[in-house]
Design an enzyme around this catalytic site. Structure first.
Site, PDB file in Angstrom:
ATOM      1  N   SER A 167       0.817  -1.213   0.000  1.00  0.00           N
ATOM      2  CA  SER A 167       0.000   0.000   0.000  1.00  0.00           C
ATOM      3  C   SER A 167       0.848   1.260   0.000  1.00  0.00           C
ATOM      4  O   SER A 167       0.308   2.365  -0.057  1.00  0.00           O
ATOM      5  CB  SER A 167      -0.916   0.013   1.228  1.00  0.00           C
ATOM      6  OG  SER A 167      -0.143  -0.045   2.425  1.00  0.00           O
ATOM      7  N   HIS A 176      -2.733  -3.073  -5.668  1.00  0.00           N
ATOM      8  CA  HIS A 176      -3.141  -2.741  -4.307  1.00  0.00           C
ATOM      9  C   HIS A 176      -4.654  -2.816  -4.164  1.00  0.00           C
ATOM     10  O   HIS A 176      -5.388  -1.963  -4.670  1.00  0.00           O
ATOM     11  CB  HIS A 176      -2.639  -1.336  -3.937  1.00  0.00           C
ATOM     12  CG  HIS A 176      -3.051  -0.892  -2.579  1.00  0.00           C
ATOM     13  ND1 HIS A 176      -3.265   0.434  -2.251  1.00  0.00           N
ATOM     14  CD2 HIS A 176      -3.307  -1.594  -1.428  1.00  0.00           C
ATOM     15  CE1 HIS A 176      -3.640   0.521  -0.989  1.00  0.00           C
ATOM     16  NE2 HIS A 176      -3.665  -0.693  -0.473  1.00  0.00           N
ATOM     17  N   GLU A 222      -5.521  -0.146  -7.017  1.00  0.00           N
ATOM     18  CA  GLU A 222      -4.454   0.720  -7.539  1.00  0.00           C
ATOM     19  C   GLU A 222      -3.460  -0.146  -8.297  1.00  0.00           C
ATOM     20  O   GLU A 222      -2.977  -1.150  -7.783  1.00  0.00           O
ATOM     21  CB  GLU A 222      -3.722   1.429  -6.396  1.00  0.00           C
ATOM     22  CG  GLU A 222      -4.398   2.662  -5.880  1.00  0.00           C
ATOM     23  CD  GLU A 222      -3.568   3.361  -4.814  1.00  0.00           C
ATOM     24  OE1 GLU A 222      -3.465   4.602  -4.877  1.00  0.00           O
ATOM     25  OE2 GLU A 222      -3.043   2.680  -3.915  1.00  0.00           O
ATOM     26  N   ASN A 257      -3.094   6.453  -0.437  1.00  0.00           N
ATOM     27  CA  ASN A 257      -2.449   6.682   0.858  1.00  0.00           C
ATOM     28  C   ASN A 257      -1.672   7.986   0.900  1.00  0.00           C
ATOM     29  O   ASN A 257      -1.458   8.541   1.984  1.00  0.00           O
ATOM     30  CB  ASN A 257      -1.549   5.499   1.217  1.00  0.00           C
ATOM     31  CG  ASN A 257      -2.342   4.359   1.828  1.00  0.00           C
ATOM     32  OD1 ASN A 257      -3.377   4.568   2.442  1.00  0.00           O
ATOM     33  ND2 ASN A 257      -1.868   3.136   1.643  1.00  0.00           N
TER      34      ASN A 257
END
Length: 276
Positions: free
Chosen positions: A106, A129, A141, A179
């Site tokens: 991540s 991800h 992702e 993130n």
């Protein structure tokens, strides 16, 4: 496909993937995880009939050599560079030369993880991800390194789309897209708490109602796992060198005390919660 022992993460992803795959092999499944799969807890969003069909395609194993028959290997171990690279180094020597390696990291740059495998394999090394809980969250992702080929990217995009996921593609930068946005938000909420701006309940209520978020930042951190959040923050701080990425002391203290959120029963909240 080979997965790690991450209940609610890629074990659930494997369950979702199984209808589109001939077989899914789950590597290094902890006993508790195996029990919960059998009970259906990791794929609760799927009907009973669909869950039964999926479970027949899942094969737990403790033998890494099972990777030899895989077309795609997905890794979901703890967000730690050394742990991930050690596993990839092991699997690189066992997998077919044509197998695609996909990491569920991540936050860690794909190029750093790909350094663990051979030069030829790096062309088939990619970030994939998933978001937890995987059966519910429709986003993936996709992250390519400078070595990842278009064919590899296309294969992962096609698979994710077949799984019903919306795919976004990120440059290979620490934290990627989601993130990079989320973690500073969580950190600022923690700073607000430790500075006495508000209680966890009021901070989270403010985010849920004022920002229309489904979960507040502190309860979301507890859900993710405070150790996981801390690990991501440290990756971002190291990779980006930005002050606002530095982990708040309250988070460090909670993790040092073993209070990791929902999975340990204590974090910013005590679990089970009485929401009144």
């Amino acid at each position: 496909m080979i997965e790690a022992a991450l209940l609610g993460g890629l074990i659930a992803a494997g369950a979702v993937a199984a209808p589109a795959a001939a077989a899914v092999v789950i590597y290094r499944v902890l006993t508790l995880c195996a029990q919960k799969i059998a009970q259906g807890r990791s794929i609760a969003a799927i009907s009973a009939e669909g869950r039964e069909a999926i479970l027949t395609r899942l094969t737990p194993t403790s033998d890494a050599a099972a990777v030899a028959d895989a077309d795609l290997v997905i890794e979901a171990v703890f967000e730690d560079l050394r742990v991930k690279t050690a596993l990839w180094r092991e699997l690189d020597g066992l997998a077919s030369p044509t197998a695609i390696f996909a990491t569920n990291t991540s936050s860690i740059a794909i190029r750093r993880l790909a350094e663990a495998v051979s030069g030829d394999r790096r062309q088939r090394f990619v970030g994939m991800h998933f978001f937890s809980p995987v059966p519910v969250m429709p986003l993936v992702e996709l992250i390519r390194s400078s070595d990842t080929t278009d064919e590899t990217v296309d294969a992962i995009r096609t698979l994710a789309t077949d799984l019903g996921k919306k795919v976004i593609e990120s440059a290979d930068r620490p934290g990627f897209i989601v993130n990079r946005i989320l973690i500073p938000f969580l950190a600022e909420a923690m700073h607000a708490f430790e500075q006495g701006v508000g209680t966890p309940e009021d901070i989270d209520t403010g985010a849920r109602i004022g920002l229309n978020h489904p979960m507040g930042p502190l309860e979301l951190s507890d859900f993710i796992g405070l150790d996981v959040v801390l690990g991501i923050m440290r990756v971002l701080e190291d990779g980006l060198g930005l002050d606002h990425m530095r982990p708040p002391q309250v988070l460090v203290d909670l993790v040092d005390a073993g209070h990791l959120g929902q999975k340990t029963g204590q974090g910013f909240y005590t679990y089970p919660r009485d929401k009144g």
